[in-house]
Design an enzyme around this catalytic site. Structure first.
Site, mmCIF file in Angstrom:
data_model
loop_
_atom_site.group_PDB
_atom_site.id
_atom_site.type_symbol
_atom_site.label_atom_id
_atom_site.label_comp_id
_atom_site.label_asym_id
_atom_site.label_seq_id
_atom_site.Cartn_x
_atom_site.Cartn_y
_atom_site.Cartn_z
ATOM 1 N N LYS A 1 41.213 32.723 27.144
ATOM 2 C CA LYS A 1 41.686 33.756 28.056
ATOM 3 C C LYS A 1 42.389 33.105 29.238
ATOM 4 O O LYS A 1 43.411 33.560 29.715
ATOM 5 C CB LYS A 1 40.496 34.556 28.583
ATOM 6 C CG LYS A 1 39.629 35.113 27.487
ATOM 7 C CD LYS A 1 38.245 35.474 28.026
ATOM 8 C CE LYS A 1 37.287 35.650 26.856
ATOM 9 N NZ LYS A 1 35.920 35.943 27.296
ATOM 10 N N ARG A 2 41.771 32.036 29.680
ATOM 11 C CA ARG A 2 42.254 31.405 30.888
ATOM 12 C C ARG A 2 43.659 30.842 30.767
ATOM 13 O O ARG A 2 44.521 31.076 31.609
ATOM 14 C CB ARG A 2 41.293 30.280 31.286
ATOM 15 C CG ARG A 2 41.239 30.109 32.773
ATOM 16 C CD ARG A 2 40.568 28.810 33.114
ATOM 17 N NE ARG A 2 41.213 28.279 34.306
ATOM 18 C CZ ARG A 2 40.535 27.701 35.287
ATOM 19 N NH1 ARG A 2 39.248 27.581 35.197
ATOM 20 N NH2 ARG A 2 41.180 27.237 36.325
#
Length: 495
Positions: free
Chosen positions: A248-249
């Site tokens: 996600k990051r």
RNA sequence: GUCCCUAUCGUCUAGUCAGGUCCAGGACAUCGGCCUUUCACGCCGACAACACCGGUUCAAAUCCGGUUGGGGACGCCA
């Protein structure tokens, strides 16, 4: 044989991403295949990072995909008493010990070991052999302690049979004395996860390969707790086109399930794509119905090497993996049109295009129109954007065909109003593919121009698009009045 | 650095366990052609891979060893 019980235990620290969705899907598939249960457990023990928003996002994502669970969601924090009891039990049995080393001390040691390129950078066992007196002394002094697992130093190997990877073994000496309970008394993942899996009577633990070292430690915990081992399976991670683990990051929305919902993916198309990202039945079959996939799926045919999710940021043509898009197209073209109609309806409502007649008197027209235009579309979103002219008058005309088909031929300014009046002379019964085509072609001949000039110009004016179905199909569908109106306002394009 | 996993077209993969039927099949992408009033539809075709080195064998993508490459793990995160 007892019931199979699987679980999907996300930590609610962000949205549901495709890697997680794939894990959930595989678990779900196997649960369905074996007539077992899938349990959703929210692992929210990291209170610092867990959010309600994330919990809702994950559940919504699963729901959208159609991955339903039979039990849960359970919340890990609700079972803290169980976790603590298990820790206490192991402390009493001598399987764990109190460690008074501070974070800072350990950090320093670890860095030193790393710098010295030592083979073992794990905990050095300083507190492992503390005597009862020493422990009492430190506790009396108010020094906080964590609980560490006393990994056997018997020199042998620990092993288990992985559903996907085959037999996995490692020597005890490679496993450090890991922490089970924080100094503030809060139990950690390694422990909670096992305790919950035992309580939930989980039979198959299927998760990402990044958990493989955890599994070794957790096998020890199962043994210390005297619980039977579930089967473990570790699936290769999904990588990006630079072969880095997707997260996600670093990848943002492109890996979020939500993104695919928002970009007009058909849920099952995404499932189908995800299922084939790292798994195949061993044949060339590409498209599976839900039932077919449940039947065909097996852990041992999951590829042991990791798969690349082939998206390119800022690619003008493909907003995500081209294969995923092509699968979506397949479903877009082949699904029963009624189902497409249902899915498009939500978009139309949001885009102010929905009319209640589409579910009533004009349902047939609505579905027929969708059916005609879906041939060239890629996502559900295209109906309301590229297909807007079929449903409303406030559509925009694409610049490319405008230049090519309209602005280049200024004579259309005179021709289209004339064509409009010829169309106006037709009775509603005469408004057919054949009649409209005959009139257009006859008029072109009369003018001494290629029919394409008239036809492409009309397509542009009537639909706003360069591409589309056969023009006269379009005219019939859009209707006499609207076509006439649109031809008449040709003037406005030259302003 | 240590440990674990892994290696077939650009990408997803079939074939590997039971060596010969594989000068490697399919899909997506790309390119070319056809169709057509347009086209991002459809149809046809082309391009394109067994990481490397050695061994076993009559025969290796397939078995064995090594090298190299890739991924993961090494938290008082989950």
């Amino acid at each position: 044989m007892s019931e199979t019980r699987l679980r999907f235990p996300p930590s609610p620290t962000g949205y549901l991403h495709i890697g997680g969705a794939r894990t959930a899907l595989y678990n779900w598939l196997y649960a369905k295949q074996t007539g077992g249960k899938l349990i959703l457990r929210i692992e929210d023990t990291d209170t610092e990072r867990s959010t309600d928003e994330s919990i809702h996002g994950i559940i919504e994502g699963l729901e959208w995909l159609g991955i339903d669970f039979d039990e849960g969601p359970y919340f890990q924090t609700d079972f803290e008493a169980d976790h603590r009891a298990a820790a206490q039990k192991m402390l009493e049995s001598g399987a764990v010990y109190k460690c008074f080393c501070t974070k800072e001390e350990l950090e320093t040691k670890r860095e030193a070991a790393m710098a010295a390129k030592k083979s073992n950078v794990g905990y050095d066992g300083t507190c492992r052999h503390l005597t009862a007196e020493q422990i009492a002394e430190k506790e009396a002094a108010g020094i906080p302690s964590v609980l560490r697992f006393k990994v056997p130093q018997c020199g042998g190997e620990i092993s288990y049979d992985d559903l996907i990877m085959g037999r996995i073994a490692a020597s005890y000496s490679e496993i450090e004395d890991f922490v089970l309970v924080r100094s503030n008394g809060k139990p950690l993942y390694l422990l909670c996860n096992v305790v919950d899996d035992i309580r939930d009577r989980i039979t198959h633990v299927v998760r990402g390969q990044d958990h493989m070292t955890n599994t070794l430690k957790q096998v020890l915990i199962y043994e210390a707790l005297g619980a039977p081992l579930p089967r473990f399976g570790h699936m290769p991670l999904t990588l990006d086109n630079k072969k880095a683990k997707i997260s996600k990051r670093s990848h943002g929305e492109i890996v979020a399930v939500q993104f695919y919902k928002e970009h007009g993916f058909i849920p099952w198309a995404l499932n189908n794509f995800l299922a084939l990202l790292g798994w195949s039945a061993g044949d060339d079959k590409e498209f599976y119905s839900k039932e077919e996939l449940i039947k065909a799926f097996s852990f041992d045919r999951i590829n042991r090497s990791s798969a690349v999710f082939n998206f390119h940021k800022d690619d003008p043509k493909f907003f995500t993996d081209p294969k995923a898009i092509s699968m979506n197209e397949h479903y877009l073209r082949t699904m029963p049109i009624e189902e497409i109609g249902e899915m498009v309806r939500k978009d139309f409502e949001a885009e102010n295009l929905w009319q209640k007649e589409y579910a009533g008197d004009r349902k047939e027209w609505y579905l027929k129109t969708l059916d005609l235009i879906r041939e060239r579309f890629h996502t559900l979103k295209d109906f309301a954007s590229l297909g807007r002219a079929y449903f409303a008058d406030d559509y925009t005309v694409d610049e490319k065909p405008l230049k090519k088909n309209i602005l280049k031929n200024e004579s259309l300014k005179e021709w289209f109003p004339e064509l409009a009046s010829r169309y106006e002379a037709l009775s509603p019964e005469e408004w057919t593919i054949e009649k409209t085509e005959d009139i257009a072609k006859a008029y072109a001949e009369e003018l001494g121009v290629k029919p394409g000039i008239i036809i492409n110009g009309m397509r542009t004016v009537v639909t706003g698009q360069a591409a589309g179905p056969s023009l006269f199909d379009i005219l019939v569908l859009i209707g006499q009045q609207k076509v006439i109106q649109r031809l008449q306002k040709i003037d406005s394009f030259y302003a």
